[in-house]
Design a protein around this motif. Structure first.
Motif, PDB file in Angstrom:
ATOM      1  N   VAL A  38      34.644  57.302  37.252  1.00 34.84           N
ATOM      2  CA  VAL A  38      35.164  56.421  38.301  1.00 34.84           C
ATOM      3  C   VAL A  38      35.475  55.056  37.701  1.00 34.84           C
ATOM      4  N   ALA A  39      36.657  54.554  37.973  1.00 38.44           N
ATOM      5  CA  ALA A  39      37.023  53.189  37.583  1.00 38.44           C
ATOM      6  C   ALA A  39      36.751  52.270  38.761  1.00 38.44           C
ATOM      7  N   ILE A  40      36.132  51.141  38.475  1.00 40.96           N
ATOM      8  CA  ILE A  40      35.881  50.160  39.532  1.00 40.96           C
ATOM      9  C   ILE A  40      36.648  48.879  39.220  1.00 40.96           C
ATOM     10  N   MET A  41      37.162  48.249  40.270  1.00 40.55           N
ATOM     11  CA  MET A  41      37.953  47.027  40.115  1.00 40.55           C
ATOM     12  C   MET A  41      37.411  45.940  41.040  1.00 40.55           C
ATOM     13  N   PRO A  42      36.703  44.950  40.497  1.00 43.49           N
ATOM     14  CA  PRO A  42      36.308  43.795  41.316  1.00 43.49           C
ATOM     15  C   PRO A  42      37.514  42.885  41.487  1.00 43.49           C
ATOM     16  N   ALA A  43      38.019  42.767  42.693  1.00 43.39           N
ATOM     17  CA  ALA A  43      39.313  42.101  42.900  1.00 43.39           C
ATOM     18  C   ALA A  43      39.208  40.853  43.755  1.00 43.39           C
ATOM     19  N   THR A  53      48.318  47.084  36.450  1.00 43.16           N
ATOM     20  CA  THR A  53      47.029  47.496  35.892  1.00 43.16           C
ATOM     21  C   THR A  53      46.780  48.978  36.136  1.00 43.16           C
ATOM     22  N   VAL A  54      47.014  49.421  37.362  1.00 36.65           N
ATOM     23  CA  VAL A  54      46.803  50.827  37.719  1.00 36.65           C
ATOM     24  C   VAL A  54      47.761  51.731  36.947  1.00 36.65           C
ATOM     25  N   ALA A  55      49.010  51.292  36.793  1.00 37.87           N
ATOM     26  CA  ALA A  55      50.021  52.112  36.116  1.00 37.87           C
ATOM     27  C   ALA A  55      49.658  52.375  34.664  1.00 37.87           C
ATOM     28  N   ASP A  56      48.906  51.475  34.039  1.00 34.38           N
ATOM     29  CA  ASP A  56      48.550  51.630  32.624  1.00 34.38           C
ATOM     30  C   ASP A  56      47.353  52.540  32.387  1.00 34.38           C
ATOM     31  N   ILE A  57      46.603  52.872  33.428  1.00 33.49           N
ATOM     32  CA  ILE A  57      45.449  53.764  33.253  1.00 33.49           C
ATOM     33  C   ILE A  57      45.969  55.165  32.929  1.00 33.49           C
ATOM     34  N   ASP A 121      43.587  42.161  37.179  1.00 34.06           N
ATOM     35  CA  ASP A 121      44.502  41.034  36.935  1.00 34.06           C
ATOM     36  C   ASP A 121      45.405  41.260  35.720  1.00 34.06           C
ATOM     37  N   TYR A 122      45.367  42.482  35.178  1.00 35.16           N
ATOM     38  CA  TYR A 122      46.237  42.880  34.063  1.00 35.16           C
ATOM     39  C   TYR A 122      45.921  42.111  32.781  1.00 35.16           C
ATOM     40  N   GLN A 123      44.730  41.554  32.681  1.00 35.18           N
ATOM     41  CA  GLN A 123      44.368  40.828  31.460  1.00 35.18           C
ATOM     42  C   GLN A 123      43.949  41.792  30.359  1.00 35.18           C
ATOM     43  N   TYR A 124      43.171  42.806  30.710  1.00 34.14           N
ATOM     44  CA  TYR A 124      42.712  43.784  29.729  1.00 34.14           C
ATOM     45  C   TYR A 124      43.626  45.009  29.739  1.00 34.14           C
ATOM     46  N   ASP A 125      43.839  45.585  28.577  1.00 34.25           N
ATOM     47  CA  ASP A 125      44.717  46.741  28.451  1.00 34.25           C
ATOM     48  C   ASP A 125      43.977  48.001  28.901  1.00 34.25           C
ATOM     49  N   SER A 126      44.330  48.502  30.069  1.00 37.26           N
ATOM     50  CA  SER A 126      43.607  49.643  30.642  1.00 37.26           C
ATOM     51  C   SER A 126      43.969  50.976  29.985  1.00 37.26           C
ATOM     52  N   ARG A 127      44.836  50.976  28.999  1.00 38.10           N
ATOM     53  CA  ARG A 127      45.155  52.221  28.296  1.00 38.10           C
ATOM     54  C   ARG A 127      43.979  52.735  27.470  1.00 38.10           C
ATOM     55  N   VAL A 128      42.976  51.884  27.205  1.00 36.42           N
ATOM     56  CA  VAL A 128      41.856  52.292  26.357  1.00 36.42           C
ATOM     57  C   VAL A 128      40.695  52.889  27.162  1.00 36.42           C
TER      58      VAL A 128
END
Length: 279
Positions: A38-43, A53-57, A121-128
């Motif tokens: 499960v991915a969690i996003m504190p927004a 951000t979601v598109a890069d997962i 917030d698209y700061q971290y690269d979620s592809r990893v």
């Protein structure tokens, strides 16, 4: 008697009424359990960056995305629901630490075996995401951090302010020495955990503010969990959330306080509830 004997020796041979449910339970128990990530996003006010951000997962790397909105002033909640995310909306702004507490409770309640935190917030690269989780699945680490600072040049080219880089290097060095670790970035917002970590660490006792992260890592060390890291590309831009210089100083001092609390608990009779479980 022959039919009864056949049924007894072959569980698939026309079970009697009342035997179906136990049979199905036995079949289900014999199947290997599929782990759940499960991915969690504190927004907070993430409407302009959430979709990217979601598109890069990577597809298939997570089974569910839970977004906890901390009373945003924009369309974060509406957009998150349109993207098919599981959304929990706070009625009042509780702070970054309070948001994470809700995230982790929700992930555990929904059967997560592995939990990865991704800032929307698209700061971290979620592809990893998949790479981070794999280290935990393989039993190499229990906690994985995404290091923003593989090299100084990459960090600064990614937009990290010089003052923030220097502060991070100094504080991370102190924490590595104090906690016996060798992490590249103690203050990354990209983190992954096994379920056991979240069930063991008493994170509910932590601050509702940003120092929650430092407290959690000190607790993870105290309870003997293995912490590792992988490089994660990072982007600094206007829409990406980042605390101010003044808040950064407050956070740094609070983090040093966490290290003091860690050693007080370990070396003196004065114990801290933060490093004790309720069990």
């Amino acid at each position: 008697m022959i039919a009864d004997s056949a049924t007894a020796t072959n569980p698939l041979a026309s079970p009697a009424v009342g035997q179906i449910e136990p049979l199905l339970a036995a079949i289900s128990a014999s199947q290997p359990r599929v782990s759940r990530t499960v991915a969690i996003m504190p927004a907070y006010n993430a409407a302009t960056t959430l979709e990217r951000t979601v598109a890069d997962i990577p597809e298939g790397s997570v089974d569910e995305i839970i977004l906890v909105d901390d009373c945003s002033n924009d369309d974060t909640v509406k957009l998150a629901r349109s993207l098919g995310l599981t959304v929990i909306a706070h009625e009042t702004n509780g702070g970054y630490g309070a948001n994470q507490k809700t995230c982790y409770r929700a992930a555990l309640d929904r059967g997560a075996d592995y939990v990865v935190m991704i800032h929307p917030d698209y700061q971290y690269d979620s592809r990893v995401v998949g790479a981070a989780i794999e280290f935990i699945k393989l039993g190499i680490c229990d906690v994985m951090m995404g290091s923003r600072i593989r090299t100084r040049r990459e960090a600064l080219d990614g937009g990290m302010p010089v003052w923030k880089y220097v502060a991070n290097r100094c504080l991370t060095t102190v924490e590595n020495i104090a906690l016996g670790q060798n992490l590249g970035d103690f203050h990354s917002g990209f983190r992954a955990y096994s379920r056991k970590v979240l069930e063991t660490v008493p994170f509910e006792k932590n601050s509702d503010d940003f120092v929650f992260d430092s407290q959690f890592l000190a607790q993870a060390v105290h309870f003997g969990f293995r912490i590792g890291d992988i490089p994660v590309p990072v982007r600094y831009f206007d829409e990406a959330s980042s605390i101010s210089f003044r808040r950064c100083i407050t956070y740094g001092l609070a983090t040093l306080g966490v290290l003091g609390e860690f050693y007080r608990h370990r070396c003196t009779p004065w114990k801290s509830e933060r490093f004790q479980t309720d069990a």
